[in-house]
Scaffold this motif. Structure first.
Motif, PDB file in Angstrom:
ATOM      1  N   VAL A  22       5.987   4.774   2.389  1.00  0.00           N
ATOM      2  CA  VAL A  22       5.791   6.220   2.452  1.00  0.00           C
ATOM      3  C   VAL A  22       7.037   6.884   1.871  1.00  0.00           C
ATOM      4  CG1 VAL A  22       5.306   8.182   3.966  1.00  0.00           C
ATOM      5  CG2 VAL A  22       4.512   5.896   4.609  1.00  0.00           C
ATOM      6  N   PRO A  23       6.924   7.545   0.725  1.00  0.00           N
ATOM      7  CA  PRO A  23       8.110   8.177   0.139  1.00  0.00           C
ATOM      8  C   PRO A  23       8.449   9.522   0.796  1.00  0.00           C
ATOM      9  CG  PRO A  23       6.251   8.455  -1.332  1.00  0.00           C
ATOM     10  CD  PRO A  23       5.775   7.630  -0.177  1.00  0.00           C
ATOM     11  N   SER A  24       8.449   9.526   2.106  1.00  0.00           N
ATOM     12  CA  SER A  24       8.818  10.707   2.894  1.00  0.00           C
ATOM     13  C   SER A  24       9.302  10.231   4.249  1.00  0.00           C
ATOM     14  CB  SER A  24       7.621  11.638   3.076  1.00  0.00           C
ATOM     15  OG  SER A  24       7.873  12.559   4.122  1.00  0.00           O
ATOM     16  N   GLY A  25      10.552  10.483   4.552  1.00  0.00           N
ATOM     17  CA  GLY A  25      11.098  10.059   5.835  1.00  0.00           C
ATOM     18  C   GLY A  25      10.402  10.707   7.014  1.00  0.00           C
ATOM     19  N   SER A  26      10.055  11.982   6.901  1.00  0.00           N
ATOM     20  CA  SER A  26       9.442  12.658   8.041  1.00  0.00           C
ATOM     21  C   SER A  26       8.016  12.184   8.279  1.00  0.00           C
ATOM     22  CB  SER A  26       9.487  14.180   7.853  1.00  0.00           C
ATOM     23  OG  SER A  26       8.761  14.568   6.712  1.00  0.00           O
ATOM     24  N   CYS A  27       7.277  11.897   7.226  1.00  0.00           N
ATOM     25  CA  CYS A  27       5.913  11.381   7.409  1.00  0.00           C
ATOM     26  C   CYS A  27       5.956   9.951   7.936  1.00  0.00           C
ATOM     27  CB  CYS A  27       5.125  11.465   6.109  1.00  0.00           C
ATOM     28  SG  CYS A  27       4.747  13.166   5.632  1.00  0.00           S
TER      29      CYS A  27
ATOM     30  N   SER B 226       0.863  -1.183   0.000  1.00  0.00           N
ATOM     31  CA  SER B 226       0.000   0.000   0.000  1.00  0.00           C
ATOM     32  C   SER B 226       0.897   1.229   0.000  1.00  0.00           C
ATOM     33  CB  SER B 226      -0.907   0.011   1.226  1.00  0.00           C
ATOM     34  OG  SER B 226      -1.807  -1.068   1.182  1.00  0.00           O
ATOM     35  N   LEU B 227       0.575   2.177  -0.847  1.00  0.00           N
ATOM     36  CA  LEU B 227       1.372   3.398  -0.971  1.00  0.00           C
ATOM     37  C   LEU B 227       0.652   4.554  -0.309  1.00  0.00           C
ATOM     38  CD1 LEU B 227       3.808   4.906  -2.178  1.00  0.00           C
ATOM     39  CD2 LEU B 227       2.450   5.192  -4.269  1.00  0.00           C
ATOM     40  N   PHE B 228       1.353   5.215   0.616  1.00  0.00           N
ATOM     41  CA  PHE B 228       0.832   6.439   1.233  1.00  0.00           C
ATOM     42  C   PHE B 228       1.624   7.597   0.648  1.00  0.00           C
ATOM     43  CE2 PHE B 228       1.127   9.578   4.838  1.00  0.00           C
ATOM     44  CZ  PHE B 228      -0.162  10.054   4.705  1.00  0.00           C
ATOM     45  N   VAL B 229       0.980   8.331  -0.241  1.00  0.00           N
ATOM     46  CA  VAL B 229       1.624   9.510  -0.821  1.00  0.00           C
ATOM     47  C   VAL B 229       1.215  10.696   0.039  1.00  0.00           C
ATOM     48  CG1 VAL B 229       1.804  10.994  -2.837  1.00  0.00           C
ATOM     49  CG2 VAL B 229       1.632   8.533  -3.123  1.00  0.00           C
ATOM     50  N   THR B 230       2.174  11.357   0.608  1.00  0.00           N
ATOM     51  CA  THR B 230       1.913  12.421   1.573  1.00  0.00           C
ATOM     52  C   THR B 230       1.171  13.590   0.952  1.00  0.00           C
ATOM     53  OG1 THR B 230       3.966  13.584   1.151  1.00  0.00           O
ATOM     54  CG2 THR B 230       4.047  11.761   2.724  1.00  0.00           C
ATOM     55  N   CYS B 231       0.520  14.374   1.788  1.00  0.00           N
ATOM     56  CA  CYS B 231      -0.276  15.507   1.298  1.00  0.00           C
ATOM     57  C   CYS B 231       0.599  16.520   0.560  1.00  0.00           C
ATOM     58  CB  CYS B 231      -1.047  16.161   2.440  1.00  0.00           C
ATOM     59  SG  CYS B 231      -0.034  16.734   3.822  1.00  0.00           S
ATOM     60  N   LEU B 232       1.786  16.788   1.067  1.00  0.00           N
ATOM     61  CA  LEU B 232       2.661  17.751   0.387  1.00  0.00           C
ATOM     62  C   LEU B 232       3.192  17.214  -0.931  1.00  0.00           C
ATOM     63  CD1 LEU B 232       4.640  19.353   3.343  1.00  0.00           C
ATOM     64  CD2 LEU B 232       2.817  20.367   1.975  1.00  0.00           C
ATOM     65  N   ALA B 233       3.577  15.942  -0.938  1.00  0.00           N
ATOM     66  CA  ALA B 233       4.067  15.352  -2.188  1.00  0.00           C
ATOM     67  C   ALA B 233       2.955  15.328  -3.224  1.00  0.00           C
ATOM     68  CB  ALA B 233       4.607  13.951  -1.953  1.00  0.00           C
ATOM     69  N   ASP B 234       1.757  14.961  -2.799  1.00  0.00           N
ATOM     70  CA  ASP B 234       0.626  14.896  -3.713  1.00  0.00           C
ATOM     71  C   ASP B 234       0.314  16.266  -4.306  1.00  0.00           C
ATOM     72  OD1 ASP B 234      -1.431  13.426  -5.007  1.00  0.00           O
ATOM     73  OD2 ASP B 234      -2.884  14.203  -3.566  1.00  0.00           O
ATOM     74  N   THR B 235       0.435  17.301  -3.505  1.00  0.00           N
ATOM     75  CA  THR B 235       0.113  18.657  -3.951  1.00  0.00           C
ATOM     76  C   THR B 235       1.247  19.320  -4.726  1.00  0.00           C
ATOM     77  OG1 THR B 235      -1.304  18.928  -2.026  1.00  0.00           O
ATOM     78  CG2 THR B 235      -0.634  20.933  -3.156  1.00  0.00           C
TER      79      THR B 235
ATOM     80  N   GLN C  92      -6.962   7.884   1.642  1.00  0.00           N
ATOM     81  CA  GLN C  92      -5.867   8.439   2.447  1.00  0.00           C
ATOM     82  C   GLN C  92      -5.873   9.956   2.423  1.00  0.00           C
ATOM     83  OE1 GLN C  92      -1.799   8.141   0.474  1.00  0.00           O
ATOM     84  NE2 GLN C  92      -2.913   6.482  -0.524  1.00  0.00           N
ATOM     85  N   THR C  93      -5.371  10.545   3.520  1.00  0.00           N
ATOM     86  CA  THR C  93      -5.289  12.008   3.617  1.00  0.00           C
ATOM     87  C   THR C  93      -3.891  12.399   4.079  1.00  0.00           C
ATOM     88  OG1 THR C  93      -6.221  11.979   5.851  1.00  0.00           O
ATOM     89  CG2 THR C  93      -7.773  12.310   4.039  1.00  0.00           C
ATOM     90  N   CYS C  94      -3.798  13.091   5.183  1.00  0.00           N
ATOM     91  CA  CYS C  94      -2.535  13.594   5.729  1.00  0.00           C
ATOM     92  C   CYS C  94      -2.170  12.789   6.973  1.00  0.00           C
ATOM     93  CB  CYS C  94      -2.736  15.070   6.078  1.00  0.00           C
ATOM     94  SG  CYS C  94      -1.383  15.860   6.967  1.00  0.00           S
ATOM     95  N   CYS C  95      -0.887  12.647   7.262  1.00  0.00           N
ATOM     96  CA  CYS C  95      -0.465  11.897   8.455  1.00  0.00           C
ATOM     97  C   CYS C  95      -0.624  12.715   9.738  1.00  0.00           C
ATOM     98  CB  CYS C  95       0.983  11.428   8.310  1.00  0.00           C
ATOM     99  SG  CYS C  95       2.208  12.761   8.373  1.00  0.00           S
ATOM    100  N   GLY C  96      -0.725  14.030   9.634  1.00  0.00           N
ATOM    101  CA  GLY C  96      -0.894  14.875  10.810  1.00  0.00           C
ATOM    102  C   GLY C  96       0.401  15.398  11.403  1.00  0.00           C
ATOM    103  N   GLN C  97       1.510  15.126  10.740  1.00  0.00           N
ATOM    104  CA  GLN C  97       2.816  15.544  11.260  1.00  0.00           C
ATOM    105  C   GLN C  97       2.881  17.050  11.539  1.00  0.00           C
ATOM    106  OE1 GLN C  97       7.447  15.861   9.816  1.00  0.00           O
ATOM    107  NE2 GLN C  97       5.961  15.105   8.382  1.00  0.00           N
TER     108      GLN C  97
END
Length: 110
Positions: free
Chosen positions: A74-79, A4-13, A39-44
């Motif tokens: 998740v292609p974002s280390g911080s998320c 399952s791929l979680f594409v972060t809100c910032l990456a998606d935008t 999926q939405t945002c992780c809330g970080q």
């Protein structure tokens, strides 16, 4: 493997090519990629700026969306770090131990 791929809100935008490149790479490695549309945002951003109560619905949403996933990329280390190290903590601080357990179980597969 089904991933399952979680594409972060910032990456998606801001950087939608990141999600496409991640799918290309995973498929090239022989994996089947699932992209849960709910999926939405992780809330970080909420947690890191002190708005933990506002992050709670996002933690709940992430747990609900990815609960059935075997592996979440998740292609974002911080998320990914937020999911793995903050989600259960946010739920516990809100007094929701059931959500904390669900968040922890999902985090371990992220």
């Amino acid at each position: 493997m089904r991933i399952s791929l979680f594409v972060t809100c910032l990456a998606d935008t801001l950087f939608p090519e990141v999600g496409r490149a991640t799918v290309t790479l995973l498929e090239r490695l022989g994996h089947q990629v699932d992209f849960p549309a709910a999926q939405t945002c992780c809330g970080q951003m909420h947690v890191n700026t002190g708005y933990q109560r506002d992050a709670l619905p996002l933690v709940r949403r992430y747990a609900e969306v990815f609960e059935g996933s075997d592996v979440i990329v998740v292609p974002s280390g911080s998320c990914a770090g937020s999911v793995r190290h903050q989600h259960a903590m946010v739920a516990r601080r809100a007094g929701d131990e059931r959500l904390a357990r669900r968040a922890q179980a999902v985090a371990e597969r992220t």
